[in-house]
Design a protein around this motif. Structure first.
Motif, PDB file in Angstrom:
ATOM      1  N   GLN A 296       0.972  -1.240  -0.056  1.00  0.00           N
ATOM      2  CA  GLN A 296      -0.184  -0.105  -0.064  1.00  0.00           C
ATOM      3  C   GLN A 296       0.783   1.260   0.134  1.00  0.00           C
ATOM      4  O   GLN A 296       0.722   2.305  -0.675  1.00  0.00           O
ATOM      5  N   SER A 297       1.945   1.217   0.552  1.00  0.00           N
ATOM      6  CA  SER A 297       2.998   2.490   0.908  1.00  0.00           C
ATOM      7  C   SER A 297       3.608   2.655  -0.619  1.00  0.00           C
ATOM      8  O   SER A 297       3.781   3.597  -0.941  1.00  0.00           O
ATOM      9  N   ILE A 298       3.883   1.578  -1.220  1.00  0.00           N
ATOM     10  CA  ILE A 298       4.626   1.747  -2.543  1.00  0.00           C
ATOM     11  C   ILE A 298       3.523   2.300  -3.562  1.00  0.00           C
ATOM     12  O   ILE A 298       3.762   3.481  -4.299  1.00  0.00           O
ATOM     13  N   ARG A 299       2.403   1.863  -3.521  1.00  0.00           N
ATOM     14  CA  ARG A 299       1.380   2.367  -4.341  1.00  0.00           C
ATOM     15  C   ARG A 299       1.000   3.868  -4.173  1.00  0.00           C
ATOM     16  O   ARG A 299       1.025   4.934  -4.996  1.00  0.00           O
ATOM     17  N   SER A 300       1.063   4.331  -2.748  1.00  0.00           N
ATOM     18  CA  SER A 300       0.760   5.894  -2.419  1.00  0.00           C
ATOM     19  C   SER A 300       1.978   6.724  -2.843  1.00  0.00           C
ATOM     20  O   SER A 300       1.702   8.014  -3.300  1.00  0.00           O
ATOM     21  N   PHE A 301       3.104   6.093  -2.777  1.00  0.00           N
ATOM     22  CA  PHE A 301       4.461   6.631  -3.196  1.00  0.00           C
ATOM     23  C   PHE A 301       4.268   7.071  -4.578  1.00  0.00           C
ATOM     24  O   PHE A 301       4.568   8.335  -5.021  1.00  0.00           O
ATOM     25  N   PHE A 302       4.154   6.204  -5.556  1.00  0.00           N
ATOM     26  CA  PHE A 302       4.014   6.207  -6.901  1.00  0.00           C
ATOM     27  C   PHE A 302       2.759   7.237  -7.349  1.00  0.00           C
ATOM     28  O   PHE A 302       3.021   8.138  -8.168  1.00  0.00           O
ATOM     29  N   VAL A 303       1.697   7.139  -6.861  1.00  0.00           N
ATOM     30  CA  VAL A 303       0.643   7.714  -7.182  1.00  0.00           C
ATOM     31  C   VAL A 303       0.555   9.141  -6.702  1.00  0.00           C
ATOM     32  O   VAL A 303       0.293  10.267  -7.701  1.00  0.00           O
ATOM     33  N   SER A 304       1.220   9.655  -5.641  1.00  0.00           N
ATOM     34  CA  SER A 304       1.406  10.848  -5.351  1.00  0.00           C
ATOM     35  C   SER A 304       2.391  11.546  -6.038  1.00  0.00           C
ATOM     36  O   SER A 304       2.583  13.099  -6.118  1.00  0.00           O
ATOM     37  N   ARG A 305       3.375  10.914  -6.919  1.00  0.00           N
ATOM     38  CA  ARG A 305       4.280  11.637  -7.711  1.00  0.00           C
ATOM     39  C   ARG A 305       3.757  11.488  -9.250  1.00  0.00           C
ATOM     40  O   ARG A 305       4.651  11.570 -10.001  1.00  0.00           O
ATOM     41  N   GLY A 306       2.470  11.387  -9.321  1.00  0.00           N
ATOM     42  CA  GLY A 306       2.132  11.427 -10.848  1.00  0.00           C
ATOM     43  C   GLY A 306       2.191  10.395 -11.730  1.00  0.00           C
ATOM     44  O   GLY A 306       2.344  10.322 -12.902  1.00  0.00           O
ATOM     45  N   PHE A 307       2.726   9.045 -10.958  1.00  0.00           N
ATOM     46  CA  PHE A 307       2.680   7.840 -11.964  1.00  0.00           C
ATOM     47  C   PHE A 307       1.392   7.143 -11.949  1.00  0.00           C
ATOM     48  O   PHE A 307       0.585   7.172 -11.152  1.00  0.00           O
ATOM     49  N   LEU A 308       1.428   6.550 -13.343  1.00  0.00           N
ATOM     50  CA  LEU A 308      -0.068   5.964 -13.481  1.00  0.00           C
ATOM     51  C   LEU A 308       0.059   4.371 -13.131  1.00  0.00           C
ATOM     52  O   LEU A 308       1.249   3.686 -13.719  1.00  0.00           O
ATOM     53  N   GLU A 309      -0.678   3.749 -12.246  1.00  0.00           N
ATOM     54  CA  GLU A 309      -0.553   2.525 -12.365  1.00  0.00           C
ATOM     55  C   GLU A 309      -1.229   1.779 -13.328  1.00  0.00           C
ATOM     56  O   GLU A 309      -2.299   1.721 -13.704  1.00  0.00           O
ATOM     57  N   VAL A 310      -0.557   0.535 -14.132  1.00  0.00           N
ATOM     58  CA  VAL A 310      -1.077  -0.102 -15.427  1.00  0.00           C
ATOM     59  C   VAL A 310      -0.890  -1.707 -14.781  1.00  0.00           C
ATOM     60  O   VAL A 310      -0.318  -2.095 -13.987  1.00  0.00           O
ATOM     61  N   GLU A 311      -1.848  -2.270 -15.740  1.00  0.00           N
ATOM     62  CA  GLU A 311      -1.709  -3.868 -15.582  1.00  0.00           C
ATOM     63  C   GLU A 311      -1.508  -4.422 -17.094  1.00  0.00           C
ATOM     64  O   GLU A 311      -1.982  -3.721 -17.960  1.00  0.00           O
ATOM     65  N   THR A 312      -0.331  -5.214 -17.224  1.00  0.00           N
ATOM     66  CA  THR A 312      -0.152  -5.635 -18.641  1.00  0.00           C
ATOM     67  C   THR A 312      -0.254  -7.290 -18.627  1.00  0.00           C
ATOM     68  O   THR A 312      -0.333  -7.889 -17.290  1.00  0.00           O
TER      69      THR A 312
ATOM     70  N   VAL B 152       2.723  -3.395 -10.091  1.00  0.00           N
ATOM     71  CA  VAL B 152       3.124  -4.366  -9.058  1.00  0.00           C
ATOM     72  C   VAL B 152       2.382  -5.729  -9.597  1.00  0.00           C
ATOM     73  O   VAL B 152       1.077  -5.728  -9.678  1.00  0.00           O
ATOM     74  N   CYS B 153       3.084  -6.782  -9.945  1.00  0.00           N
ATOM     75  CA  CYS B 153       2.931  -8.067 -10.683  1.00  0.00           C
ATOM     76  C   CYS B 153       3.614  -9.020 -10.267  1.00  0.00           C
ATOM     77  O   CYS B 153       4.679  -8.975  -9.833  1.00  0.00           O
ATOM     78  N   HIS B 154       2.907 -10.497 -10.496  1.00  0.00           N
ATOM     79  CA  HIS B 154       3.518 -11.622 -10.360  1.00  0.00           C
ATOM     80  C   HIS B 154       4.354 -11.722 -11.758  1.00  0.00           C
ATOM     81  O   HIS B 154       4.130 -11.487 -12.661  1.00  0.00           O
ATOM     82  N   CYS B 155       5.623 -12.400 -11.279  1.00  0.00           N
ATOM     83  CA  CYS B 155       6.383 -12.844 -12.617  1.00  0.00           C
ATOM     84  C   CYS B 155       6.946 -14.120 -12.352  1.00  0.00           C
ATOM     85  O   CYS B 155       6.990 -14.659 -11.352  1.00  0.00           O
ATOM     86  N   TRP B 156       7.302 -14.993 -13.544  1.00  0.00           N
ATOM     87  CA  TRP B 156       7.709 -16.392 -13.217  1.00  0.00           C
ATOM     88  C   TRP B 156       9.342 -16.624 -13.908  1.00  0.00           C
ATOM     89  O   TRP B 156       9.408 -16.085 -15.113  1.00  0.00           O
ATOM     90  N   ARG B 157      10.008 -17.166 -13.259  1.00  0.00           N
ATOM     91  CA  ARG B 157      11.330 -17.662 -13.974  1.00  0.00           C
ATOM     92  C   ARG B 157      11.537 -19.242 -13.304  1.00  0.00           C
ATOM     93  O   ARG B 157      11.393 -19.500 -12.130  1.00  0.00           O
ATOM     94  N   SER B 158      11.785 -19.957 -14.375  1.00  0.00           N
ATOM     95  CA  SER B 158      12.059 -21.379 -13.928  1.00  0.00           C
ATOM     96  C   SER B 158      13.437 -21.402 -13.579  1.00  0.00           C
ATOM     97  O   SER B 158      14.124 -20.771 -13.423  1.00  0.00           O
ATOM     98  N   ASP B 159      13.562 -22.542 -12.597  1.00  0.00           N
ATOM     99  CA  ASP B 159      15.040 -22.906 -12.092  1.00  0.00           C
ATOM    100  C   ASP B 159      15.268 -21.982 -11.112  1.00  0.00           C
ATOM    101  O   ASP B 159      16.686 -21.905 -10.799  1.00  0.00           O
ATOM    102  N   GLU B 160      14.623 -21.359 -10.482  1.00  0.00           N
ATOM    103  CA  GLU B 160      14.893 -20.320  -9.263  1.00  0.00           C
ATOM    104  C   GLU B 160      14.194 -20.642  -7.934  1.00  0.00           C
ATOM    105  O   GLU B 160      13.129 -20.532  -7.712  1.00  0.00           O
TER     106      GLU B 160
END
Length: 301
Positions: free
Chosen positions: A16-32, A77-85
């Motif tokens: 929640q703190s991460i999101r508030s930091f970026f939103v307060s600085r004019g960043f757009l949260e996106v989903e890809t 903020v999203c999930h990512c996947w990497r094999s053999d880790e």
């Protein structure tokens, strides 16, 4: 209440703190999309297949395409996947924070890192110092900066250039450089050799290095950021070179992300960074295993 339960509560507050930091600085949260036709081919990253596509190892390609379409400041903020880790700090499915800035470079990202960590510290634990692995780390806005070349000169018996030539760079970085970094303050290790540029652009005035840095805190790598390469011809060459190395190591080549390369020339001068959320939570909770800051490990499923 178990420490894991407490960690999950603080994890939620940190995100929640991460999101508030970026939103307060004019960043757009996106989903890809999480399932894509091609990731950026890299020699040492192994993607998971998902039918005829792949799970994303990073959202970077789609996010850079959004930069090319006029979105100047974005984060995700999203999930990512990497094999053999899998290890004390690694897990095949993990949470990544990525942010990108148009008309910026890696200096802007380094300032973002300083301000972000201080913001998280003050808003989540009400102090600018934390204890991790027996070390008190001060989270102010003046992180230590050290070039990779100087780090090799100080902590290794081989120069950075020699290590790149003889193939020992990664081994020396992990076994000698990283354990020697100062732990009482976050460290920005800057200007990686151009051979380790990945998607970073060369540094003006010294094209032997790239405008790339990694952020460490308490001896743990948290983030990898750089001024973005926006030359599609050079980027294609790097992708093909990564596949050549994969083939020489007995690995299959990976598909080239053609839609990304098609839009890359339209991307303005930009900078982007990936930060491991799970590791950030480890840092602020004092956990030494990634298992202690996630709801389920792979072995529990």
């Amino acid at each position: 209440m178990s420490s894991r339960s407490s960690n999950l509560k603080l994890r939620a507050i940190i995100i929640q703190s991460i999101r508030s930091f970026f939103v307060s600085r004019g960043f757009l949260e996106v989903e890809t999309p999480l399932r894509i036709p091609a990731n950026a081919p890299e020699e040492h990253i192994y993607p998971f297949r998902s039918g005829e596509m792949y799970l994303n190892t990073s959202p970077e390609l789609c996010m850079k395409r959004l930069l090319s379409r006029g979105h100047g400041r974005i984060f995700q903020v999203c999930h990512c996947w990497r094999s053999d880790e899998r290890g004390r700090r690694h897990i095949p499915e993990f949470t990544m924070l990525e942010w990108y800035r148009a008309d910026s470079d890696y200096e802007d990202l380094m300032q973002d890192c300083e301000h972000l960590l201080q913001h998280v510290a003050e808003s989540c634990i009400s102090t600018n110092s934390i204890c991790y692995d027996g070390i008190t780390i001060v989270m102010d806005e003046s992180f230590i900066r050290l070039t990779v070349r100087d780090a090799f000169a100080e902590y290794s018996d081989r120069s950075m250039d020699d290590a790149v030539r003889d193939g020992s760079f990664d081994e020396i970085l992990v076994t000698k450089i990283e354990p020697s970094l100062i732990r009482e303050k976050p460290v920005l290790l800057v200007d990686y050799p151009i051979e380790m540029a990945a998607l970073a652009r060369p540094k003006p005035g010294d094209r032997s290095v790239a405008e790339r840095f990694e952020l460490y805190a308490g001896g743990m790598e948290l983030a990898n950021g750089f001024s973005e390469l926006n030359d599609p011809i050079e980027q294609r060459f790097r992708f093909l070179e990564a596949n050549r190395k994969r083939i020489s190591n007995g690995l299959p080549p990976l598909p080239i992300p053609e839609p990304f390369l098609k839009e890359l020339a339209s991307m303005p001068p930009s900078a982007g960074i990936a930060l491991g959320v799970d590791r950030l939570v480890m840092l602020f909770t004092g956990a030494t295993r990634i298992d202690d800051v996630i709801a389920f490990t792979p072995e529990e499923l």
